[in-house]
Design a protein around this motif. Structure first.
Motif, PDB file in Angstrom:
ATOM      1  N   LYS A   1       8.798 -57.201 -43.271  1.00 52.21           N
ATOM      2  CA  LYS A   1       8.838 -58.304 -42.299  1.00 52.21           C
ATOM      3  C   LYS A   1       9.418 -57.815 -40.978  1.00 52.21           C
ATOM      4  CE  LYS A   1       8.964 -62.144 -45.477  1.00 52.21           C
ATOM      5  NZ  LYS A   1       9.652 -63.383 -45.857  1.00 52.21           N
TER       6      LYS A   1
ATOM      7  N   GLY B   1       6.972 -56.303 -38.151  1.00 52.61           N
ATOM      8  CA  GLY B   1       6.098 -57.143 -37.339  1.00 52.61           C
ATOM      9  C   GLY B   1       4.613 -56.913 -37.595  1.00 52.61           C
ATOM     10  N   ILE B   2       4.272 -56.068 -38.548  1.00 53.91           N
ATOM     11  CA  ILE B   2       2.873 -55.761 -38.861  1.00 53.91           C
ATOM     12  C   ILE B   2       2.326 -56.820 -39.814  1.00 53.91           C
ATOM     13  CG2 ILE B   2       1.335 -54.100 -39.987  1.00 53.91           C
ATOM     14  CD1 ILE B   2       3.407 -51.915 -39.143  1.00 53.91           C
ATOM     15  N   THR B   3       1.157 -57.393 -39.446  1.00 52.39           N
ATOM     16  CA  THR B   3       0.527 -58.385 -40.310  1.00 52.39           C
ATOM     17  C   THR B   3      -0.921 -58.054 -40.658  1.00 52.39           C
ATOM     18  OG1 THR B   3      -0.185 -59.758 -38.449  1.00 52.39           O
ATOM     19  CG2 THR B   3       1.981 -60.244 -39.390  1.00 52.39           C
ATOM     20  N   ASN B   4      -1.493 -57.036 -40.004  1.00 50.51           N
ATOM     21  CA  ASN B   4      -2.884 -56.661 -40.292  1.00 50.51           C
ATOM     22  C   ASN B   4      -3.095 -55.196 -39.925  1.00 50.51           C
ATOM     23  OD1 ASN B   4      -3.620 -56.492 -37.439  1.00 50.51           O
ATOM     24  ND2 ASN B   4      -3.629 -58.734 -37.458  1.00 50.51           N
TER      25      ASN B   4
ATOM     26  N   GLU C   1      -2.781 -54.162 -36.129  1.00 50.73           N
ATOM     27  CA  GLU C   1      -1.388 -54.017 -35.687  1.00 50.73           C
ATOM     28  C   GLU C   1      -0.763 -52.748 -36.247  1.00 50.73           C
ATOM     29  OE1 GLU C   1      -0.467 -58.805 -35.322  1.00 50.73           O
ATOM     30  OE2 GLU C   1       0.423 -57.680 -36.963  1.00 50.73           O
TER      31      GLU C   1
ATOM     32  N   VAL D   1       4.906 -58.282 -46.471  1.00 47.72           N
ATOM     33  CA  VAL D   1       3.708 -58.817 -45.815  1.00 47.72           C
ATOM     34  C   VAL D   1       2.492 -58.034 -46.313  1.00 47.72           C
ATOM     35  CG1 VAL D   1       2.571 -59.220 -43.590  1.00 47.72           C
ATOM     36  CG2 VAL D   1       5.079 -59.398 -43.775  1.00 47.72           C
TER      37      VAL D   1
ATOM     38  N   VAL E   1      -1.009 -56.416 -45.997  1.00 44.30           N
ATOM     39  CA  VAL E   1      -1.792 -55.964 -44.845  1.00 44.30           C
ATOM     40  C   VAL E   1      -3.257 -55.788 -45.233  1.00 44.30           C
ATOM     41  CG1 VAL E   1      -2.089 -54.135 -43.122  1.00 44.30           C
ATOM     42  CG2 VAL E   1       0.215 -54.866 -43.795  1.00 44.30           C
TER      43      VAL E   1
ATOM     44  N   ASP F   1     -11.087 -55.422 -42.116  1.00 41.18           N
ATOM     45  CA  ASP F   1     -10.216 -55.697 -40.972  1.00 41.18           C
ATOM     46  C   ASP F   1     -10.537 -54.834 -39.753  1.00 41.18           C
ATOM     47  OD1 ASP F   1      -8.196 -56.965 -39.613  1.00 41.18           O
ATOM     48  OD2 ASP F   1      -6.577 -55.893 -40.614  1.00 41.18           O
TER      49      ASP F   1
END
Length: 185
Positions: free
Chosen positions: A49, A52-55, A58, A134, A136, A156
């Motif tokens: 978390k 800050g990476i969510t995909n 990023e 998170v 990815v 993605d």
């Protein structure tokens, strides 16, 4: 051995990835003809978390700016080969943090001590269910049935080079493109 049509062997991902490790190796996974699929298991990419990476976009952007540390289940594991393939495919830097297991890498991500981890679904589910990491992406060409809401890498970012799935096959050296030769084996 000679290309006599009788040479087969059990192979896992590491035997077809030597080109990533050694200069001058000319064989890759493309030089083998899969005969029988025994099992396959995609890898899951998890982010802390704190990162800050969510995909994938990023992840690639951040790893292009500065190296990310990656928790893996040791050197030359399926996870480490995934790291090497991603570095090559995306021209990014991923620094390996080898652990004794994928679960330990996942726990380091959950604690915020590691940016991302590559692991098998069974190693990821508890921390995903707890909301501590998170999701990815998953490797391979298909979504993982245990984690159907997590996109594949190629879903993605539309790249075909990174499809490491920890695939275990019976493989034979390419001897012929003739289907009857393959069926004969």
């Amino acid at each position: 051995s000679p290309n006599d049509g009788y040479t087969i062997g059990y192979n896992d991902h590491s035997n077809s990835n030597d080109y990533l490790l050694y200069e001058g190796v000319t064989l890759s996974g493309a030089d083998y003809e899969p005969l029988i699929m025994i099992a396959t298991d995609s890898l899951v990419i998890l982010a802390s978390k704190k990162s800050g990476i969510t995909n994938m976009a990023e992840l690639i952007e951040k790893a292009s700016e500065a190296p990310l540390n990656v928790g893996t289940a040791g050197t030359w594991s399926a996870q480490d080969f995934m790291r090497l393939q991603m570095q090559t495919a995306f021209n990014i830097q991923l620094e390996q943090l080898p652990f004794e297991s994928g679960t330990m890498g996942v726990n380091a991500v959950a604690a915020g001590d590691c940016d991302i981890a590559f692991c098998f679904a069974s190693e990821a589910i508890a921390q995903l269910d707890a909301g501590n990491v998170v999701p990815v992406a998953v490797s391979g060409t298909d979504r993982n049935t245990a984690l159907p809401d997590i996109p594949t890498i190629i879903d993605d970012v539309k790249v075909e080079e990174v499809t490491e799935s920890g695939i275990y096959d019976i493989m034979g050296r390419k001897i012929s493109s003739n289907a009857s030769d393959i069926n004969r084996l």
